[in-house]
Write a protein that holds these residues in place. Structure first.
Motif, mmCIF file in Angstrom:
data_model
loop_
_atom_site.group_PDB
_atom_site.id
_atom_site.type_symbol
_atom_site.label_atom_id
_atom_site.label_comp_id
_atom_site.label_asym_id
_atom_site.label_seq_id
_atom_site.Cartn_x
_atom_site.Cartn_y
_atom_site.Cartn_z
ATOM 1 N N ARG A 120 47.319 31.121 36.075
ATOM 2 C CA ARG A 120 46.632 32.071 35.354
ATOM 3 C C ARG A 120 47.036 33.203 34.724
ATOM 4 N NH1 ARG A 120 42.805 32.980 40.746
ATOM 5 N NH2 ARG A 120 44.807 32.553 41.650
ATOM 6 N N LYS A 121 46.596 33.918 33.813
ATOM 7 C CA LYS A 121 47.068 35.040 33.253
ATOM 8 C C LYS A 121 47.035 36.272 34.085
ATOM 9 C CE LYS A 121 45.891 33.698 28.255
ATOM 10 N NZ LYS A 121 45.471 34.254 27.050
ATOM 11 N N LEU A 122 47.954 36.735 34.395
ATOM 12 C CA LEU A 122 48.433 37.781 35.215
ATOM 13 C C LEU A 122 47.661 39.109 34.599
ATOM 14 C CD1 LEU A 122 51.707 37.443 36.768
ATOM 15 C CD2 LEU A 122 49.770 37.880 38.109
ATOM 16 N N VAL A 123 46.660 39.921 35.014
ATOM 17 C CA VAL A 123 45.970 41.014 34.410
ATOM 18 C C VAL A 123 46.315 41.995 35.773
ATOM 19 C CG1 VAL A 123 44.161 42.077 33.486
ATOM 20 C CG2 VAL A 123 44.684 39.520 33.117
ATOM 21 N N ALA A 124 46.723 43.341 35.470
ATOM 22 C CA ALA A 124 47.245 44.304 36.222
ATOM 23 C C ALA A 124 46.001 45.433 35.816
ATOM 24 C CB ALA A 124 48.521 45.173 36.027
ATOM 25 N N TYR A 125 45.396 46.050 36.445
ATOM 26 C CA TYR A 125 44.164 47.173 36.308
ATOM 27 C C TYR A 125 44.727 48.321 37.101
ATOM 28 C CZ TYR A 125 41.695 46.558 40.747
ATOM 29 O OH TYR A 125 41.116 46.691 41.870
ATOM 30 N N MET A 126 44.338 49.500 36.401
ATOM 31 C CA MET A 126 44.743 50.685 37.340
ATOM 32 C C MET A 126 43.909 50.912 38.264
ATOM 33 S SD MET A 126 43.960 53.258 34.223
ATOM 34 C CE MET A 126 44.059 54.732 35.057
ATOM 35 N N SER A 127 44.317 51.266 39.569
ATOM 36 C CA SER A 127 43.491 51.606 40.697
ATOM 37 C C SER A 127 42.698 52.469 40.512
ATOM 38 C CB SER A 127 44.425 51.667 41.960
ATOM 39 O OG SER A 127 45.039 50.656 42.153
ATOM 40 N N ASN A 128 42.929 53.542 39.928
ATOM 41 C CA ASN A 128 42.123 54.869 39.770
ATOM 42 C C ASN A 128 41.298 54.834 38.217
ATOM 43 O OD1 ASN A 128 44.218 55.516 38.343
ATOM 44 N ND2 ASN A 128 44.422 57.576 38.525
ATOM 45 N N ASN A 169 36.605 35.201 36.714
ATOM 46 C CA ASN A 169 37.000 34.327 35.653
ATOM 47 C C ASN A 169 38.015 33.650 36.025
ATOM 48 O OD1 ASN A 169 38.590 33.636 33.315
ATOM 49 N ND2 ASN A 169 36.995 34.322 32.155
ATOM 50 N N ASP A 170 37.822 32.122 35.995
ATOM 51 C CA ASP A 170 38.935 31.188 36.514
ATOM 52 C C ASP A 170 40.275 31.313 35.910
ATOM 53 O OD1 ASP A 170 37.230 30.418 38.581
ATOM 54 O OD2 ASP A 170 36.501 28.894 37.394
ATOM 55 N N SER A 171 40.726 31.945 34.550
ATOM 56 C CA SER A 171 41.682 31.894 33.931
ATOM 57 C C SER A 171 42.563 33.031 34.382
ATOM 58 C CB SER A 171 41.342 31.602 32.488
ATOM 59 O OG SER A 171 40.648 32.824 31.813
ATOM 60 N N LEU A 172 41.868 34.169 34.966
ATOM 61 C CA LEU A 172 42.731 35.365 35.326
ATOM 62 C C LEU A 172 42.793 35.644 36.635
ATOM 63 C CD1 LEU A 172 40.224 37.635 32.740
ATOM 64 C CD2 LEU A 172 42.400 36.486 32.177
ATOM 65 N N TYR A 173 43.997 36.331 36.824
ATOM 66 C CA TYR A 173 44.456 36.928 38.056
ATOM 67 C C TYR A 173 44.375 38.165 38.001
ATOM 68 C CZ TYR A 173 46.351 37.193 42.773
ATOM 69 O OH TYR A 173 46.704 37.694 44.133
ATOM 70 N N ILE A 174 43.577 38.811 38.740
ATOM 71 C CA ILE A 174 43.505 40.610 38.634
ATOM 72 C C ILE A 174 44.100 41.116 39.821
ATOM 73 C CG2 ILE A 174 42.027 42.325 38.077
ATOM 74 C CD1 ILE A 174 41.788 40.216 36.204
ATOM 75 N N LEU A 175 45.071 41.969 39.567
ATOM 76 C CA LEU A 175 45.681 42.712 40.653
ATOM 77 C C LEU A 175 45.672 44.094 40.502
ATOM 78 C CD1 LEU A 175 49.430 42.673 40.692
ATOM 79 C CD2 LEU A 175 48.227 41.278 38.820
#
Length: 282
Positions: A120-128, A169-175
């Protein structure tokens, strides 16, 4: 010739100022030192091959330098990198910059994240992220009645819901990356530098970064990761009816620093429209 750059502001300002040493050496300086205004990017600035020494808790004697550049706070009518470079006498300033990461940490982090992502595509999101959002309609923005800490619409975006729906979304890995809401980046912590260096490598290993304008988005762009940021934060503070500055087009956000791969979403989008836009862009 020897030069000292004394930085100003928050983490992102130090990252922007990191563009100056290479250009100074291209203009004939043989030695460039860098004095940080904040601790977290200490290792990353040290990894800049154009920087000879980095100072944090001590101030070197100015008498040992041919030129000391004490950087000043910026406005939003021009990109921060260009402003800092101009303050240092750079003849041909540019908006781009590069953040070098710890190669050993890169080699450790990347395969681990690729393994858990399982294609899956690796997507980083900002915790704050929620701290840097404002929910408002175009009509509310035009009206311009500010609710302290909540902006012209009197509300924040529902980031928890946005992240949850993106995670479905099955194509994304969100961290998540970065420190949680409420964290004061000026607080000194023993692991502050190492955590930030690790965060840089984590974001570098990702395909995308999502969040709002700020130090993490600037870090993501600097390490070469594509970014998508919500536009309401900058629009509320610095847009044509901003509460801090009024600018027709504030030059903040990675899309102004790099020509491709970076997006700022329309500030008037609903949360559901933000989700759809992110999925479409990714």
């Amino acid at each position: 010739m020897k030069a000292l750059i004394q930085c100003v502001g928050f983490i992102g300002d130090n990252l922007f100022a990191n563009s100056v040493p290479k250009k100074l050496k291209e203009q004939g300086y043989t030695h460039v030192d860098f004095q940080l205004s904040i601790a977290q990017p200490l290792e990353l600035i040290t990894l800049n091959p154009s920087v000879d020494n980095v100072y944090l808790f001590e101030t070197p004697s100015h008498s040992t330098y041919d030129k000391v550049f004490t950087l000043q706070p910026i406005h939003r009518r021009e990109t921060p990198t260009i402003q800092f470079q101009q303050q240092c006498g750079i003849e041909e300033p540019t908006s781009d910059y590069t953040i070098n990461t710890n190669q050993a940490i890169d080699a450790y982090v990347e395969p681990l994240l690729k393994e858990v992502a399982q294609g899956r595509k690796l997507v980083a999101y900002m915790s704050n992220w929620v701290e840097k959002t404002f929910g408002f309609t175009e009509e509310e923005y035009v009206r311009g009645i500010d609710v302290p800490n909540l902006g012209y619409g009197g509300r924040r975006r529902d980031i928890e819901s946005i992240v949850t729906k993106l995670s479905d979304n099955d194509s994304l890995y969100i961290l998540p990356v970065g420190m949680p809401a409420g964290f004061n980046q000026r607080e000194i912590a023993l692991d502050g530098v190492s955590n930030y260096t690790l965060t840089a490598s984590m974001i570098k290993a990702c395909d995308w970064f999502i969040g709002a304008e700020g130090g993490l988005a600037n870090l993501a762009a600097g390490v070469g990761t594509k970014t998508i940021i919500t536009g309401d934060y900058v629009h509320q503070l610095y847009g044509w009816n901003g509460v801090i500055e009024k600018n027709k087009e504030p030059k903040l956000g990675p899309k102004y620093y790099f020509p491709e791969g970076h997006y700022t979403l329309d500030p008037y989008l609903t949360d559901e429209e933000v989700i759809n836009q992110i999925i479409n862009l990714i």
